[in-house]
Design a protein around this motif. Structure first.
Motif, PDB file in Angstrom:
ATOM      1  N   GLU A 226       1.741  -9.484   7.749  1.00 35.73           N
ATOM      2  CA  GLU A 226       2.607  -9.176   6.607  1.00 35.73           C
ATOM      3  C   GLU A 226       1.760  -8.619   5.454  1.00 35.73           C
ATOM      4  O   GLU A 226       2.138  -7.647   4.800  1.00 35.73           O
ATOM      5  CB  GLU A 226       3.314 -10.461   6.178  1.00 35.73           C
ATOM      6  N   LEU A 227       0.582  -9.209   5.255  1.00 35.34           N
ATOM      7  CA  LEU A 227      -0.323  -8.722   4.207  1.00 35.34           C
ATOM      8  C   LEU A 227      -0.746  -7.285   4.516  1.00 35.34           C
ATOM      9  O   LEU A 227      -0.729  -6.414   3.637  1.00 35.34           O
ATOM     10  CB  LEU A 227      -1.559  -9.631   4.111  1.00 35.34           C
ATOM     11  N   VAL A 228      -1.109  -7.044   5.776  1.00 32.48           N
ATOM     12  CA  VAL A 228      -1.580  -5.703   6.147  1.00 32.48           C
ATOM     13  C   VAL A 228      -0.463  -4.675   5.930  1.00 32.48           C
ATOM     14  O   VAL A 228      -0.699  -3.561   5.462  1.00 32.48           O
ATOM     15  CB  VAL A 228      -2.133  -5.696   7.595  1.00 32.48           C
ATOM     16  N   GLU A 229       0.777  -5.081   6.221  1.00 34.58           N
ATOM     17  CA  GLU A 229       1.905  -4.161   5.961  1.00 34.58           C
ATOM     18  C   GLU A 229       2.067  -3.881   4.472  1.00 34.58           C
ATOM     19  O   GLU A 229       2.341  -2.757   4.063  1.00 34.58           O
ATOM     20  CB  GLU A 229       3.211  -4.772   6.493  1.00 34.58           C
ATOM     21  N   ARG A 230       1.854  -4.908   3.650  1.00 32.88           N
ATOM     22  CA  ARG A 230       1.973  -4.696   2.198  1.00 32.88           C
ATOM     23  C   ARG A 230       0.840  -3.794   1.686  1.00 32.88           C
ATOM     24  O   ARG A 230       1.039  -2.962   0.812  1.00 32.88           O
ATOM     25  CB  ARG A 230       1.966  -6.045   1.469  1.00 32.88           C
ATOM     26  N   PHE A 272     -10.077  -3.350   2.474  1.00 35.92           N
ATOM     27  CA  PHE A 272      -9.400  -2.857   3.679  1.00 35.92           C
ATOM     28  C   PHE A 272      -9.754  -1.373   3.841  1.00 35.92           C
ATOM     29  O   PHE A 272      -9.615  -0.597   2.900  1.00 35.92           O
ATOM     30  CB  PHE A 272      -7.881  -3.039   3.535  1.00 35.92           C
ATOM     31  N   ILE A 273     -10.217  -0.978   5.067  1.00 31.45           N
ATOM     32  CA  ILE A 273     -10.727   0.385   5.263  1.00 31.45           C
ATOM     33  C   ILE A 273     -10.000   1.145   6.375  1.00 31.45           C
ATOM     34  O   ILE A 273     -10.575   1.360   7.420  1.00 31.45           O
ATOM     35  CB  ILE A 273     -12.249   0.346   5.537  1.00 31.45           C
ATOM     36  N   PRO A 274      -8.876   1.714   6.182  1.00 28.06           N
ATOM     37  CA  PRO A 274      -7.967   1.451   5.088  1.00 28.06           C
ATOM     38  C   PRO A 274      -7.083   0.238   5.384  1.00 28.06           C
ATOM     39  O   PRO A 274      -6.522  -0.328   4.469  1.00 28.06           O
ATOM     40  CB  PRO A 274      -7.152   2.732   4.984  1.00 28.06           C
ATOM     41  N   ALA A 279     -16.143  -5.928   6.872  1.00 25.11           N
ATOM     42  CA  ALA A 279     -17.000  -7.112   7.033  1.00 25.11           C
ATOM     43  C   ALA A 279     -17.786  -7.376   5.752  1.00 25.11           C
ATOM     44  O   ALA A 279     -18.212  -8.501   5.495  1.00 25.11           O
ATOM     45  CB  ALA A 279     -17.962  -6.897   8.194  1.00 25.11           C
ATOM     46  N   SER A 280     -18.002  -6.343   4.952  1.00 26.88           N
ATOM     47  CA  SER A 280     -18.677  -6.528   3.653  1.00 26.88           C
ATOM     48  C   SER A 280     -17.938  -5.669   2.628  1.00 26.88           C
ATOM     49  O   SER A 280     -16.809  -5.969   2.268  1.00 26.88           O
ATOM     50  CB  SER A 280     -20.170  -6.202   3.760  1.00 26.88           C
ATOM     51  N   ILE A 281     -18.544  -4.610   2.177  1.00 31.61           N
ATOM     52  CA  ILE A 281     -17.853  -3.616   1.326  1.00 31.61           C
ATOM     53  C   ILE A 281     -18.677  -2.348   1.402  1.00 31.61           C
ATOM     54  O   ILE A 281     -19.901  -2.408   1.570  1.00 31.61           O
ATOM     55  CB  ILE A 281     -17.705  -4.109  -0.144  1.00 31.61           C
ATOM     56  N   GLY A 282     -18.033  -1.195   1.307  1.00 33.82           N
ATOM     57  CA  GLY A 282     -18.759   0.074   1.326  1.00 33.82           C
ATOM     58  C   GLY A 282     -19.580   0.226   0.053  1.00 33.82           C
ATOM     59  O   GLY A 282     -19.306  -0.415  -0.966  1.00 33.82           O
TER      60      GLY A 282
END
Ligand code: NQM
Length: 366
Positions: A226-230, A272-274, A279-282
């Protein structure tokens, strides 16, 4: 003979917390369509396991750097970053990658594009995706790249030689300025967000506004459909507001959920990518989020514990912390009294390592 029989010169490198295939531009077809078709076959895309190629079955390990001598007098080399899809047969040049960037200087020296100094070498890199410039400085004792060193970065086991990355002109990498919607904040789906681009287009939102703490593991976030959909709904609408058009199949904008820091840093992040949790951050993602938290009124500013001016910002992420320095100009314009923020510079430290150098054999054409 087709490349599936003759193969192509390729170096596999870890750049920061990503891994990718590095090529000289001259070793790939000049035609972008032919090049991209070849790269899909090199990486083993489309296939969730990339089993018939050298991709690592994750966006962070399905990346390509294309490097050549630069015609720009301010740069030594040009670096084009290509994000190769895993499940979907996509190759995108719509974003930079500051992690693979860490390997570009060493690769340029290894391939003889830049002469190494005895001690440290500075390579000026034009990031073709955005036209901005970066300078990489790394150890080259005796004129050869030394990958060994004592620098540890979160998300990578052990230590390696430091690659110092300095950025200029990263604002508006996608061509729509630092604040692509023209506002510090927007409301999308009833959620306050800051749409910002200091090297990477990112939608910044408070984790709590999406009903999570912001300290979940990437696996926990990935399981929250649900989070990923939002997140998808947010980024599709943000993409339109940011002038990026329909971003359904684009790797940008990223979405970063922010929360107060927990480990002595400035702010905690989940990116989120995207849609897959990072796992970390760009690298440029971190520079962009750091820029947001420095701007009064932007989402994240009030949650952050800002360090003393001139000190690095600690961007906490699921596997540790990325420290970035960002210098802004926040002087009010005398005529308008408005302060359009400008970015002076940013910098950070990464490491990179040559993993293999050889010949890659792409899957043959059907
Ligand atoms: O933001 C992942 C990475 C990146 C990009 C992504 C990057 C950057 O971790 O500069 O490095 O955001 O897709 O390599």
């Amino acid at each position: 003979m087709p490349p599936s029989s003759t193969g192509l010169p390729c170096m596999l490198m870890r750049g920061g917390t990503s891994k990718g295939a590095y090529f000289l531009a001259e070793d790939l077809p000049a035609d972008p369509q032919q090049r991209d078709g070849l790269l899909l076959r090199v990486m083993g895309t489309p296939d969730p396991r990339q089993i018939d190629g050298i991709g690592g079955a994750h966006p962070l390990t399905s990346k390509v750097a294309v490097v050549s001598r630069s015609a720009d007098p301010d740069a030594d080399v040009d670096y084009l970053f290509l994000q190769v899809g895993v499940e979907a047969p996509t190759v995108s040049d719509r974003q930079n990658c500051g992690n693979l960037l860490a390997g570009v200087g060493p690769f340029a020296v290894e391939r003889g594009l830049v002469a190494a100094a005895d001690g440290h070498t500075r390579v000026r890199i034009r990031m073709v995706n955005s036209g901005s410039l970066a300078t990489a400085t790394f150890p080259t004792p005796g004129g050869t790249v030394d990958y060994e060193g004592t620098t540890a970065i979160s998300g990578v086991p052990g230590t390696a030689a430091a690659v110092l990355l300095d950025f200029a002109d990263t604002e508006g990498s996608a061509g729509h300025g630092l604040l692509p919607t023209g506002r510090l904040r927007d409301q999308i789906d009833g959620i306050e967000v800051t749409c910002i681009d200091n090297g990477m287009p990112v939608v910044v939102a408070a984790a709590r506004d999406l009903g999570v703490t912001g300290y979940e593991t990437p696996a926990e976030l990935a399981a929250d459909t649900e989070l990923v959909e939002r997140i998808q709904s947010l980024r599709l609408k943000a993409g339109q507001l940011m002038g990026l058009g329909d971003v359904t199949d684009a790797p940008v904008p990223k979405t970063t959920l922010v929360a107060p820091p927990r480990d002595g840093g400035t702010v905690s992040t989940r990116t989120f990518i995207p849609l897959r949790p990072h796992a970390s951050i760009g690298v440029l993602g971190a520079v962009t989020v750091a820029t947001a938290v420095l701007l009064e009124g932007a989402v994240g500013h009030d949650l952050a514990r800002l360090p003393a001016p001139g000190t690095a910002l600690g961007i906490e992420h699921p596997t540790g912390r990325l420290d970035v320095e960002v210098e802004l100009e926040l002087d009010l314009e005398p005529d308008t009294g408005i302060a359009p923020p400008r970015v002076r510079r940013s910098s950070l430290v990464r490491t990179a390592r040559k993993l293999f150098d050889g010949t890659v054999f792409p899957r043959p054409l059907p």
